[in-house]
Design a protein around this motif. Sequence first.
Motif: not given
Lengths: 326, 116
Positions: A9, A11, A61, A122, A165, A167, A169
């Motif tokens: 993704y 981010n 971020c 990341n 990342s 994570k 988004s």
Amino acid sequence: MTLKYNNSYINEVSTVAGPYVIYGPFKYDETFTDYYDNEETFEKCEIKNYIKCINILLGKCNKSENDIDLIISSDLLNQLMISNFMMNHFNIPFFGVYNACASFCEELILASTLIDSKKMNNIITATSSNNLTAERQYRNPVEYGYQKKKYQTFTVTGSASCLISNKKSNIKITTATIGKVVDFDVKDSLNMGKVMAPSAYETFITHLKELNLKPEYYDLILTGDLGKYGKTIFNELFYKNFGYYLSNYEDSACMIYDNNDKRVLAGGSGIACINLVTNSYVIPQMISKKYKRVLLIATGALMSVTSVNQKMSIPSISHAVSLEVI
Amino acid sequence: MSYIYSFIFAGVVCLIAEIILNNTNLKPGHIICLFVIFGSMLDTFKIYDFFQDNFGAGTSIVITSFGHLIMHGAFLGVKQSGFIGFLNGFFNYTTVGISATIVFAFITSILFKAKN
């Protein structure tokens, strides 16, 4: 070669823009108006603003250097000079990559592959270009002040970076097509659009074929830095093979500057061109759901001063990355 | 009238350069070299002297004049000291131009920085 990703993704993004770019239609995180920006040389100015760009991203971020597993960076100068000096300021592992102006998508592909394989979490991808540092390396000394041709593109001054990342988004990197080197025996180092348009078309068609998609699947197909004339060549190539013109096609070179400004000739070029347009226009539009699926095709002319002086042709390469709103 | 003739000559030379620049892949550096060679060829056949007599100062402004002066100096050198004079006199008349270029470029580079 087309890859699919499940877990990659975008981010956060950051942008820093310099002269001429700032008169264009988009807004940037930071701007500067002078090619020196209180530094002694153009190169030092580029390094300074590149560092600023990464710092803005880390700030946005809310991450420290220790949170970042890797920075993948590229620029236009020999031996990736700008990236090397920029990375002097950060205590983060570093990959320097070069595929000329196709480096943006190359970086996204590398970062997504590493993240999707769960080796890293990341990764920052970053690109930088500067009109005058590129001009004096690839063409003529700045002081020479030579008369430019109307089909020439005008290298973008600015830096851009993205945090990729695992994570979740809003914006997911879904697929990517790694391009092949294409050489149509063009020897004019000023006509970058003509050099790169066939390569962009090849990668685009490969992407559609391998994923069995139609061009209309995407809300926006954005090529890197073909310029006004390269864009026309791309359009004509498509028309020749499909019998109609693409309505969802744009070229970032034709978007980044003020279109009434004749000083920018056929439009933008340089590594940061498509990255700045993606970060400052495409991603905000995707967040606001205007575009749901976007295909980025970064185009690179693999030009060397030595090969141009020896009258060799200029090969080119394009990589494609598709982004989707989730 | 001599002003007009000068203007016409220099203007025509610039027009030819612009046509070459717009219609070929030649760079400005190539065109400068081309015009220096062209000027020296015209002088070899004494045609440049004809232009100079009829068009005045305009002929000594444009870059073709550099080629003309090189050949002029070379021929004078041959007259004075034989074959070796060809090499000796090559830069006889152009020394002023070359030295001025170096001196002015040096001063400019100290006083000013490239901006754009």
